[in-house]
Design an enzyme around this catalytic site. Structure first.
Site, mmCIF file in Angstrom:
data_model
loop_
_atom_site.group_PDB
_atom_site.id
_atom_site.type_symbol
_atom_site.label_atom_id
_atom_site.label_comp_id
_atom_site.label_asym_id
_atom_site.label_seq_id
_atom_site.Cartn_x
_atom_site.Cartn_y
_atom_site.Cartn_z
ATOM 1 C CB SER A 1 -9.832 3.139 4.840
ATOM 2 O OG SER A 1 -9.765 2.919 3.453
ATOM 3 N NE ARG B 1 10.369 -2.879 -1.124
ATOM 4 C CZ ARG B 1 11.452 -2.180 -1.341
ATOM 5 N NH1 ARG B 1 11.416 -0.872 -1.313
ATOM 6 N NH2 ARG B 1 12.606 -2.782 -1.597
ATOM 7 C CG ASN C 1 -3.720 -5.713 -4.444
ATOM 8 O OD1 ASN C 1 -3.574 -4.983 -3.450
ATOM 9 N ND2 ASN C 1 -3.671 -5.229 -5.679
ATOM 10 C CG HIS D 1 -6.459 -1.909 -8.800
ATOM 11 N ND1 HIS D 1 -5.347 -1.108 -8.578
ATOM 12 C CD2 HIS D 1 -7.024 -1.464 -9.945
ATOM 13 C CE1 HIS D 1 -5.242 -0.231 -9.561
ATOM 14 N NE2 HIS D 1 -6.236 -0.423 -10.402
ATOM 15 C CG ASP E 1 -2.857 -3.026 -9.727
ATOM 16 O OD1 ASP E 1 -2.863 -3.418 -8.556
ATOM 17 O OD2 ASP E 1 -2.490 -1.884 -10.051
HETATM 18 C C1 GAR Z 1 -7.272 1.625 -1.867
HETATM 19 O O1 GAR Z 1 -8.145 2.419 -2.638
HETATM 20 C C2 GAR Z 1 -6.786 0.432 -2.646
HETATM 21 O O2 GAR Z 1 -7.759 -0.081 -3.516
HETATM 22 C C3 GAR Z 1 -5.622 1.034 -3.409
HETATM 23 O O3 GAR Z 1 -4.984 1.845 -2.465
HETATM 24 C C4 GAR Z 1 -5.970 2.374 -1.577
HETATM 25 C C5 GAR Z 1 -5.507 2.140 -0.168
HETATM 26 O O4 GAR Z 1 -6.382 2.773 0.734
HETATM 27 N N1 GAR Z 1 -4.755 0.033 -3.921
HETATM 28 C C6 GAR Z 1 -4.189 0.094 -5.127
HETATM 29 O O5 GAR Z 1 -4.315 1.039 -5.879
HETATM 30 C C7 GAR Z 1 -3.385 -1.137 -5.509
HETATM 31 N N2 GAR Z 1 -2.943 -1.032 -6.854
HETATM 32 P P1 GAR Z 1 -6.446 2.322 2.248
HETATM 33 O O6 GAR Z 1 -5.011 2.431 2.790
HETATM 34 O O7 GAR Z 1 -7.339 3.328 2.884
HETATM 35 O O8 GAR Z 1 -6.974 0.939 2.308
#
Ligand code: GAR
Length: 226
Positions: free
Chosen positions: A25, A104, A120, A122, A158
């Site tokens: 997303s 990963r 990135n 988070h 992170d």
């Molecule tokens: C998001 O909420 C992102 O912030 C998180 O994974 C989700 C991916 O959603 N990332 C982490 O937690 C990184 N440590 P998406 O595939 O719908 O963008």
């Protein structure tokens, strides 16, 4: 000889690869923003480390080049996976990487190679609640405000110079899922804006910090409970 420079045209855009592992997303929000005239970056490719990532179909529907490099067969050979990934990035002249739920970990070598060129997102106000289950961590800590952070990637998970953050209230009766949905909406707002800042050269490093030149001023305080 007459030459013309077109601001905002394809030539001047930074070439971005988005790396995903799941629904994508945030990737979709970046693709949508990059389709706007004058956006300083173009999404040149979406790369997934698993063929089952839902985001791949969304990218394809938007006409974006996609690539799957399965990481599973590499097991613990992270450098082996990264060699294939790096070749794919080089082949496409990628200048910036955006991680969007890419599950990963990278070697320090890969991270150092992309130092200052890999973002990135988070779903917490870093440095609070890095790692897994950030929303559960936020609820257990009883914070009244949470949010999302776009940061440059360093070897530590992170962590790294913060480009942009967005905050949301945490309600007393929140579940992790309810909070995740509220934070996700703010993720979709800040990731494109952060990429825009970085790709247009309006960020700079001061030591370990990222500073930016932004004309917008937002002095609104978020007070919870009000
Ligand atoms: C998001 O909420 C992102 O912030 C998180 O994974 C989700 C991916 O959603 N990332 C982490 O937690 C990184 N440590 P998406 O595939 O719908 O963008």
């Amino acid at each position: 000889m007459v030459t013309s420079i077109c601001r905002g045209d394809a030539v001047s855009k930074r070439r971005v690869a988005i790396l995903i592992s799941g629904r994508g997303s945030n990737m979709a929000a970046l693709i949508e923003a990059a389709a706007e005239d004058g956006f300083p970056a173009e999404i040149a490719v979406v790369i997934s480390n698993t063929a089952s990532a839902g985001g791949l179909a969304i990218a394809q529907r938007s006409g974006i080049d996609t690539l799957v490099i399965e990481s599973k067969p590499f097991g613990k050979d992270r450098a082996g996976f990264e060699a294939v990934l790096q070749a794919a990035l080089d082949e496409r002249n990628i200048e910036l990487i955006c991680l969007g739920g890419f599950m990963r970990l990278f070697t320090a070598d890969f991270v150092n190679h992309w130092n200052g060129r890999m973002l990135n997102i988070h779903p917490s106000l870093l440095p609070s609640f890095p790692g897994l289950d950030p929303h559960g961590q936020a609820l257990r800590a009883g914070v009244k405000i949470s949010g999302a952070t776009v940061h440059f990637v360093i070897a530590e998970t992170d962590a790294g110079p913060i480009v942009m953050q967005g905050a949301v209230p945490v309600h007393d009766d929140d579940t992790a899922d309810a909070l995740a949905a509220r934070v996700l909406a703010v993720e979709h707002r800040i990731y494109p804006k952060a990429l825009q800042l970085v790709a247009s050269g309006r960020t700079r490093f001061e030591g370990d910090l990222c500073k930016s030149t932004s004309n917008a001023v937002n002095d609104q305080a978020l007070i919870v409970p009000e």
